[in-house]
Design an enzyme around this catalytic site. Sequence first.
Site, PDB file in Angstrom:
ATOM      1  N   GLU A  29       0.863  -1.035   0.029  1.00 24.59           N
ATOM      2  CA  GLU A  29       0.106  -0.121   0.028  1.00 24.59           C
ATOM      3  C   GLU A  29       0.894   1.212   0.033  1.00 24.59           C
ATOM      4  O   GLU A  29       0.316   2.106   0.184  1.00 24.59           O
ATOM      5  CB  GLU A  29      -0.925  -0.004   1.278  1.00 24.59           C
ATOM      6  CG  GLU A  29      -1.992  -1.169   1.090  1.00 24.59           C
ATOM      7  CD  GLU A  29      -3.002  -1.161   2.078  1.00 24.59           C
ATOM      8  OE1 GLU A  29      -2.861  -0.226   3.233  1.00 24.59           O
ATOM      9  OE2 GLU A  29      -4.108  -1.781   1.729  1.00 24.59           O
ATOM     10  N   GLU A  86     -10.175  -4.788   8.688  1.00 23.26           N
ATOM     11  CA  GLU A  86      -9.068  -4.027   8.633  1.00 23.26           C
ATOM     12  C   GLU A  86      -8.032  -4.340   7.633  1.00 23.26           C
ATOM     13  O   GLU A  86      -7.534  -3.419   7.160  1.00 23.26           O
ATOM     14  CB  GLU A  86      -8.447  -3.962  10.206  1.00 23.26           C
ATOM     15  CG  GLU A  86      -7.385  -2.924  10.212  1.00 23.26           C
ATOM     16  CD  GLU A  86      -7.791  -1.390  10.079  1.00 23.26           C
ATOM     17  OE1 GLU A  86      -6.893  -0.783   9.989  1.00 23.26           O
ATOM     18  OE2 GLU A  86      -8.851  -0.967  10.692  1.00 23.26           O
ATOM     19  N   VAL A  90      -3.030 -11.579   1.004  1.00 26.12           N
ATOM     20  CA  VAL A  90      -2.590 -12.823   0.664  1.00 26.12           C
ATOM     21  C   VAL A  90      -1.293 -12.511  -0.099  1.00 26.12           C
ATOM     22  O   VAL A  90      -1.035 -11.684  -0.748  1.00 26.12           O
ATOM     23  CB  VAL A  90      -3.515 -13.384  -0.306  1.00 26.12           C
ATOM     24  CG1 VAL A  90      -2.933 -15.106  -1.011  1.00 26.12           C
ATOM     25  CG2 VAL A  90      -4.888 -13.765   0.411  1.00 26.12           C
ATOM     26  N   GLY A 100      -8.191 -15.500  -0.981  1.00 20.07           N
ATOM     27  CA  GLY A 100      -8.611 -14.255  -0.554  1.00 20.07           C
ATOM     28  C   GLY A 100     -10.298 -14.401  -0.435  1.00 20.07           C
ATOM     29  O   GLY A 100     -10.812 -13.997   0.435  1.00 20.07           O
ATOM     30  N   TYR A 134     -13.580  -7.528  -5.386  1.00 25.45           N
ATOM     31  CA  TYR A 134     -14.420  -7.237  -4.533  1.00 25.45           C
ATOM     32  C   TYR A 134     -15.678  -7.288  -5.086  1.00 25.45           C
ATOM     33  O   TYR A 134     -16.889  -7.706  -4.787  1.00 25.45           O
ATOM     34  CB  TYR A 134     -14.212  -5.996  -3.476  1.00 25.45           C
ATOM     35  CG  TYR A 134     -12.989  -6.372  -2.666  1.00 25.45           C
ATOM     36  CD1 TYR A 134     -12.409  -7.423  -2.101  1.00 25.45           C
ATOM     37  CD2 TYR A 134     -12.009  -5.168  -2.480  1.00 25.45           C
ATOM     38  CE1 TYR A 134     -11.535  -7.408  -1.310  1.00 25.45           C
ATOM     39  CE2 TYR A 134     -11.041  -5.285  -1.692  1.00 25.45           C
ATOM     40  CZ  TYR A 134     -10.671  -6.329  -1.182  1.00 25.45           C
ATOM     41  OH  TYR A 134      -9.732  -6.397  -0.253  1.00 25.45           O
TER      42      TYR A 134
END
Length: 160
Positions: A29, A86, A90, A100, A134
């Site tokens: 990230e 949170e 993977v 996942g 997602y």
Amino acid sequence: MQIDERIRRARPDDVAAIVELVYALAEYEREPDACRLTAEQLRTALFGPAPAVFCHVAELDGEIAGCALWFLNFSTWRGVHGIYLEDLFVRPEQRGSGLGKSLLTALAQECVEHGYERLEWSVLDWNTPAIEFYEALGARPQTEWTTFRLTDAALTALGS
């Protein structure tokens, strides 16, 4: 629903591996210096006298390959708890293996079993692979909401 035997609740001996995954997520990230989690902090949060954080892990060949760290939130509109995810991570070499999805399925099962009506999380707007993953599961972005956060000096100033 089929239970993936690679997914289980975290145990105390998993803490070091989970911390390693959290740091790998921070690197992914683009915020490696922001992560300050210690094994002792996580051990206390997960397994101390008043645990407020929970974790599922994905295990392959005796190694922790992924994790989902979560806690309970509460919806005043629905009047019940939900789960806030949170961290979901993977290891890159295991992505595409279904871990996942299986970790998210385990959290959805927690919701169903306990009457929780929401499973929520945040994703960085540049993380297109995660967003597509997602959305393929049926999750929808909450575009009308903006996340705010107080930390460091701003938090101290307001709280002092």
